[in-house]
Design an enzyme around this catalytic site. Structure first.
Site, PDB file in Angstrom:
ATOM      1  N   SER A   1      44.026   4.052   1.580  1.00  0.00           N
ATOM      2  CA  SER A   1      43.637   3.423   2.846  1.00  0.00           C
ATOM      3  C   SER A   1      44.882   3.037   3.632  1.00  0.00           C
ATOM      4  O   SER A   1      45.933   2.727   3.055  1.00  0.00           O
ATOM      5  CB  SER A   1      42.798   2.172   2.584  1.00  0.00           C
ATOM      6  OG  SER A   1      42.581   1.433   3.780  1.00  0.00           O
TER       7      SER A   1
ATOM      8  N   TYR B   1      41.675  -5.746  -2.117  1.00  0.00           N
ATOM      9  CA  TYR B   1      41.544  -4.386  -1.619  1.00  0.00           C
ATOM     10  C   TYR B   1      42.909  -3.798  -1.254  1.00  0.00           C
ATOM     11  O   TYR B   1      43.242  -2.664  -1.637  1.00  0.00           O
ATOM     12  CB  TYR B   1      40.622  -4.372  -0.401  1.00  0.00           C
ATOM     13  CG  TYR B   1      40.323  -2.996   0.137  1.00  0.00           C
ATOM     14  CD1 TYR B   1      39.383  -2.183  -0.490  1.00  0.00           C
ATOM     15  CD2 TYR B   1      40.968  -2.507   1.270  1.00  0.00           C
ATOM     16  CE1 TYR B   1      39.094  -0.924  -0.003  1.00  0.00           C
ATOM     17  CE2 TYR B   1      40.700  -1.254   1.766  1.00  0.00           C
ATOM     18  CZ  TYR B   1      39.758  -0.459   1.126  1.00  0.00           C
ATOM     19  OH  TYR B   1      39.489   0.795   1.614  1.00  0.00           O
TER      20      TYR B   1
END
Length: 264
Positions: A145, A158
């Protein structure tokens, strides 16, 4: 180093975390491009429904249930796929979660996120490398990401998992190149998926999973190490991460305050 690009005739594509979102969309996109796609997630009923949606496409989708947090599951799934459908030529390790956190550092959410996004990805990576290395050919893409580029407010679990996934992919690329295995990194921005719909935060340049899947599949067919999109956001985040820490923290903090961001 330029390595051969895998084609549908070279074997099967395998996707983890394929029951929804990016994984589901990439599976359908690859089937549209003629691949036989083996999809993996915990819920077999959801996978079978996606497989039925590929009826009539040039390729096909086959369902194989498996949990990336189960130490032996990935090896068993790969052995089944290769014995039934042929060698895995392309693997997209996509499984990931972004649970809500409570407090400054929610250790339970942190451990669950690392278990899926990092350890789960590493399990799949190790298992498919064991199959590809003797053949000295294959293509593996790891979904990380843009959030892994640098520290962001509320993204302690995350962001750390994705930063570590980026580092893992960068580190392994050298040995994979020498063994004839193409290793690739996918760094998306915001994509409209069940995971992001639960988040009440600004999502600049958000795109549909279908558009994200087209960009990812196009990236598989190109020579670059990283597939990152949208470029306006990825280039901006890369540029910001070149700043000295005082400037970086000031800029990210100001942007977070203006948007009211509390968690990613």
């Amino acid at each position: 180093m330029t390595l051969p690009r895998m084609q549908p005739g070279d074997g099967v594509a395998w996707i983890t975390g394929a029951s929804s979102g990016i994984g589901e969309a990439v599976a359908l996109e690859l089937a549209l491009r003629g691949w036989t796609v083996a999809i993996t997630a915990r819920r077999l009923d959801q996978l079978e429904e996606i497989a039925r949606r590929a009826d009539g496409l040039p390729g096909r989708i086959v369902a194989h249930a498996g949990d990336v947090t189960d130490p032996g599951a990935m090896k068993a799934v790969i052995e089944t796929i290769e014995s039934v459908h042929g060698p895995i030529a392309l693997a997209f390790l996509n499984a990931g979660i972004a649970p809500d956190s409570n407090g400054l550092l929610d250790i339970e959410a942190f451990e669950r996120t690392i278990a899926v996004n990092l350890v789960g990805a590493a399990r799949g990576l190790a298992a498919v490398l064991d199959c590809m290395a003797p053949r000295r050919r294959g293509h593996i893409a790891l979904n990380a990401s843009i959030a892994g580029y640098g520290g962001l407010p509320g993204a302690s679990a995350y962001g750390v998992s994705k930063a570590a996934a980026i580092h893992l992919c960068e580190t392994l690329k050298f040995d994979c190149d020498r063994r004839g295995i193409r290793l690739q990194l996918v760094n998306p921005g915001w994509v409209d998926t069940p995971l992001t719909r639960r988040k009440d935060v600004p999502m600049p340049f958000i795109m549909s999973p279908q558009e994200a899947a087209r960009r990812i599949a196009d990236g598989f067919e190109q020579a670059g190490f990283e597939v990152s999109f949208p470029r306006r956001l990825s280039w901006l985040m890369k540029a910001i991460n070149l700043l000295p820490y005082p400037a970086y923290f000031w800029l990210i903090g100001k942007a977070a305050r203006r948007s009211g961001t509390k968690a990613i």
